[in-house]
Design a protein around this motif. Structure first.
Motif, PDB file in Angstrom:
ATOM      1  N   ILE A   1      99.207   1.785 -76.667  1.00  0.00           N
ATOM      2  CA  ILE A   1      98.545   1.732 -77.948  1.00  0.00           C
ATOM      3  C   ILE A   1      97.616   0.776 -77.837  1.00  0.00           C
ATOM      4  N   ASN A   2      98.182  -0.359 -77.597  1.00  0.00           N
ATOM      5  CA  ASN A   2      97.169  -1.685 -77.535  1.00  0.00           C
ATOM      6  C   ASN A   2      96.090  -1.802 -76.607  1.00  0.00           C
ATOM      7  N   GLY A   3      96.273  -0.986 -75.362  1.00  0.00           N
ATOM      8  CA  GLY A   3      95.084  -1.041 -74.644  1.00  0.00           C
ATOM      9  C   GLY A   3      94.119  -0.158 -75.240  1.00  0.00           C
ATOM     10  N   TRP A   4      94.720   1.232 -75.819  1.00  0.00           N
ATOM     11  CA  TRP A   4      93.755   2.302 -76.233  1.00  0.00           C
ATOM     12  C   TRP A   4      92.789   1.629 -77.438  1.00  0.00           C
ATOM     13  N   LEU A   5      93.504   0.865 -78.344  1.00  0.00           N
ATOM     14  CA  LEU A   5      92.825   0.180 -79.437  1.00  0.00           C
ATOM     15  C   LEU A   5      91.949  -0.847 -79.089  1.00  0.00           C
ATOM     16  N   MET A   6      92.291  -1.653 -78.053  1.00  0.00           N
ATOM     17  CA  MET A   6      91.194  -2.779 -77.631  1.00  0.00           C
ATOM     18  C   MET A   6      90.142  -2.142 -76.995  1.00  0.00           C
ATOM     19  N   HIS A   7      90.355  -1.187 -76.341  1.00  0.00           N
ATOM     20  CA  HIS A   7      89.006  -0.489 -75.828  1.00  0.00           C
ATOM     21  C   HIS A   7      88.245   0.290 -76.899  1.00  0.00           C
ATOM     22  N   PHE A   8      88.915   0.972 -77.834  1.00  0.00           N
ATOM     23  CA  PHE A   8      88.325   2.059 -78.547  1.00  0.00           C
ATOM     24  C   PHE A   8      87.480   1.063 -79.776  1.00  0.00           C
ATOM     25  N   CYS A   9      88.146   0.126 -80.178  1.00  0.00           N
ATOM     26  CA  CYS A   9      87.528  -0.738 -81.155  1.00  0.00           C
ATOM     27  C   CYS A   9      86.419  -1.539 -80.655  1.00  0.00           C
ATOM     28  N   THR A  10      86.147  -1.622 -79.351  1.00  0.00           N
ATOM     29  CA  THR A  10      84.787  -2.108 -78.983  1.00  0.00           C
ATOM     30  C   THR A  10      83.487  -1.244 -78.657  1.00  0.00           C
ATOM     31  N   THR A  11      83.701  -0.131 -78.905  1.00  0.00           N
ATOM     32  CA  THR A  11      82.768   1.188 -78.884  1.00  0.00           C
ATOM     33  C   THR A  11      81.984   1.354 -80.089  1.00  0.00           C
ATOM     34  N   GLU A  12      80.673   1.976 -79.782  1.00  0.00           N
ATOM     35  CA  GLU A  12      79.841   2.439 -80.693  1.00  0.00           C
ATOM     36  C   GLU A  12      80.461   3.610 -81.880  1.00  0.00           C
ATOM     37  N   GLU A  13      81.157   4.270 -80.958  1.00  0.00           N
ATOM     38  CA  GLU A  13      82.010   5.166 -81.781  1.00  0.00           C
ATOM     39  C   GLU A  13      82.771   4.725 -82.943  1.00  0.00           C
ATOM     40  N   TYR A  14      83.626   3.817 -82.421  1.00  0.00           N
ATOM     41  CA  TYR A  14      84.364   2.948 -83.514  1.00  0.00           C
ATOM     42  C   TYR A  14      83.539   2.455 -84.515  1.00  0.00           C
ATOM     43  N   SER A  15      82.540   1.653 -84.396  1.00  0.00           N
ATOM     44  CA  SER A  15      81.808   1.178 -85.373  1.00  0.00           C
ATOM     45  C   SER A  15      81.079   2.258 -86.121  1.00  0.00           C
ATOM     46  N   ALA A  16      80.783   3.227 -85.661  1.00  0.00           N
ATOM     47  CA  ALA A  16      80.162   4.405 -86.562  1.00  0.00           C
ATOM     48  C   ALA A  16      81.362   4.925 -87.485  1.00  0.00           C
ATOM     49  N   LEU A  17      82.642   5.169 -86.834  1.00  0.00           N
ATOM     50  CA  LEU A  17      83.595   5.472 -87.661  1.00  0.00           C
ATOM     51  C   LEU A  17      84.095   4.625 -88.812  1.00  0.00           C
ATOM     52  N   LYS A  18      84.038   3.394 -88.500  1.00  0.00           N
ATOM     53  CA  LYS A  18      84.246   2.155 -89.535  1.00  0.00           C
ATOM     54  C   LYS A  18      83.357   2.303 -90.812  1.00  0.00           C
ATOM     55  N   SER A  19      82.116   2.406 -90.433  1.00  0.00           N
ATOM     56  CA  SER A  19      81.046   2.473 -91.331  1.00  0.00           C
ATOM     57  C   SER A  19      81.080   3.775 -92.118  1.00  0.00           C
ATOM     58  N   GLN A  20      81.662   4.777 -91.517  1.00  0.00           N
ATOM     59  CA  GLN A  20      81.680   6.292 -92.516  1.00  0.00           C
ATOM     60  C   GLN A  20      82.646   6.231 -93.311  1.00  0.00           C
ATOM     61  N   TYR A  21      83.774   5.177 -93.187  1.00  0.00           N
ATOM     62  CA  TYR A  21      84.946   5.602 -94.331  1.00  0.00           C
ATOM     63  C   TYR A  21      84.697   3.965 -95.200  1.00  0.00           C
ATOM     64  N   PHE A  22      84.318   2.764 -94.718  1.00  0.00           N
ATOM     65  CA  PHE A  22      84.389   1.619 -95.411  1.00  0.00           C
ATOM     66  C   PHE A  22      83.145   1.219 -96.270  1.00  0.00           C
ATOM     67  N   HIS A  23      82.941   2.235 -97.316  1.00  0.00           N
ATOM     68  CA  HIS A  23      81.788   2.005 -98.329  1.00  0.00           C
ATOM     69  C   HIS A  23      82.393   1.967 -99.820  1.00  0.00           C
ATOM     70  N   ALA A  24      81.499   1.682-100.663  1.00  0.00           N
ATOM     71  CA  ALA A  24      81.613   1.976-101.940  1.00  0.00           C
ATOM     72  C   ALA A  24      81.095   3.513-102.278  1.00  0.00           C
ATOM     73  N   PHE A  25      81.972   4.572-102.454  1.00  0.00           N
ATOM     74  CA  PHE A  25      81.325   5.919-102.573  1.00  0.00           C
ATOM     75  C   PHE A  25      81.239   6.509-103.947  1.00  0.00           C
ATOM     76  N   ASN A  26      81.318   5.503-104.802  1.00  0.00           N
ATOM     77  CA  ASN A  26      81.490   5.909-106.362  1.00  0.00           C
ATOM     78  C   ASN A  26      79.747   6.277-106.665  1.00  0.00           C
ATOM     79  N   PRO A  27      79.768   7.836-107.003  1.00  0.00           N
ATOM     80  CA  PRO A  27      78.325   8.117-107.159  1.00  0.00           C
ATOM     81  C   PRO A  27      77.575   7.612-108.332  1.00  0.00           C
ATOM     82  N   ILE A  28      78.579   7.534-109.266  1.00  0.00           N
ATOM     83  CA  ILE A  28      77.849   7.101-110.733  1.00  0.00           C
ATOM     84  C   ILE A  28      77.376   5.734-110.749  1.00  0.00           C
TER      85      ILE A  28
END
Length: 360
Positions: free
Chosen positions: A146-173
């Motif tokens: 698990i650590n091996g996979w997380l260490m690798h995946f968290c350095t990828t552009e795919e992870y960065s895109a995933l992170k930016s996809q969920y960690f935003h303020a989505f309040n439309p109002i």
């Protein structure tokens, strides 16, 4: 003298051997925890039961953390050729830490803090600085991979895109108030487009419904037991053959299938498309029987039953005792406060979404 020297040498060898014996397991444990891997197929073919215990994202301070973790677990399963079942640890009757220790749970995603770090749980590296994956028992091999996979995946552009996809303020109002223009309303816009088209709706209307129901939080559970993005009741999910309401797409399948069925009640009437959406949503909130009572009562009062605003005007009369003797009403009194506010809120949210995302 020679005897003494031999004895000293033997003693030194014995001490060195003991040191090696003691140090080797510690080094091996360190290697395991560091993520070094000698078997990339460790999880291949396995079925893992996972739980996410990060609290309600509607009240959380870390964005849509459960949705992010759910997607991360699914990426892990895909890349490690295994199957997973992910459950939401929102059920207070279940102690998922005990389940982890007993072996009935394989991975528990939880907030990482000093209290958790000091327990006997085997924890992965922190993910996004606020959560960790806990592994049951003494399966250090599982933790290593698990650590091996997380260490690798968290350095990828795919992870960065995933992170930016969920960690935003989505309040439309609030975004509309700030004059923000964007093409992204939530992490689930593609799903909204897909299933809104089956209803013949603007996808932004479905987004407004979901925001009203759950604020885009997949792990929301109401006091009545409604779950997920569209706050679907378990018996409704069962009717539409949906087995996992935590899964965002399955939740939308159940919710929009129910909306589609309700919408058919008004398809053959003289209701305009805009009014049909309002009546469908009213039935989604209050139940089709209640809205049928409202329309029948309106007709008995010579009020236009095909306009929601006219229905709102006669609902106060449905709170009176006299309504119990009215033959047009089958289900008795109807307070209607919640349903009226529900429609108003969704229309307000929809207008805000159209402002921040003007292109449908």
């Amino acid at each position: 003298m020679k005897f003494t020297e031999k004895r000293i040498r033997r003693t030194r060898c014995l001490i060195i051997s003991l040191i090696v014996i003691c140090i080797t397991p510690l080094c091996e444990r360190g290697r395991l925890l560091s993520g070094a891997s000698s078997n990339e197929d460790y999880f291949a073919g396995k079925h893992l039961v996972c739980a996410i215990d990060l609290g309600d994202d509607m009240l959380g301070a870390h964005g849509l953390e459960t949705g992010f973790s759910y997607e991360l677990l699914n990426r892990f399963a895909q890349e490690n050729n295994c199957n997973i079942t992910v459950v939401n640890a929102g059920k207070k009757t279940v102690n998922y830490v005990d389940s982890l220790r007993s072996g009935s749970l394989d991975i528990l995603v939880m907030h990482y803090d000093d209290t958790i770090a000091s327990t006997d749980l085997n924890l992965s590296y922190k993910v996004n600085g606020c959560s960790a994956w806990a592994v049951g028992g003494n399966d250090l091999n599982a933790l290593r991979h698990i650590n091996g996979w997380l260490m690798h995946f968290c350095t990828t552009e795919e992870y960065s895109a995933l992170k930016s996809q969920y960690f935003h303020a989505f309040n439309p109002i609030r975004r509309a108030e700030k004059g923000i223009i964007t093409r992204t309303v939530s992490p689930y816009d593609d799903l909204f487009r897909k299933y809104a088209s089956q209803l013949g709706w603007d996808w932004r209307m479905l987004a407004a419904v979901v925001y009203q129901e759950s604020k885009f939080s997949i792990n929301s559970v109401s006091h009545r037991g409604a779950q997920g993005l569209m706050q679907v009741m378990p018996h409704t999910a069962e009717y539409y053959k949906v087995d996992n309401l935590l899964d965002p797409e399955k939740n939308l399948i159940a919710g929009t299938s129910h909306l589609k069925r309700l919408q058919k009640l008004y398809n053959k009437t003289d209701i305009s498309p805009e009014e049909m959406v309002k009546f469908t949503l009213a039935a989604y909130n209050a139940g089709e029987g209640r809205i049928m009572d409202c329309r029948n009562f309106a007709a008995s009062m010579n009020v236009d039953k095909n306009r929601w605003d006219e229905i709102v005007k006669i609902i106060p009369l449905m709170r009176e005792d006299d309504i119990l003797t009215n033959e047009a009403v089958k289900l008795g009194k109807f307070q209607g406060h919640e349903t009226i506010a529900y429609i108003e809120n969704i229309m307000f949210i929809y207008d805000a979404i159209c402002k921040i995302c003007p292109e449908a």
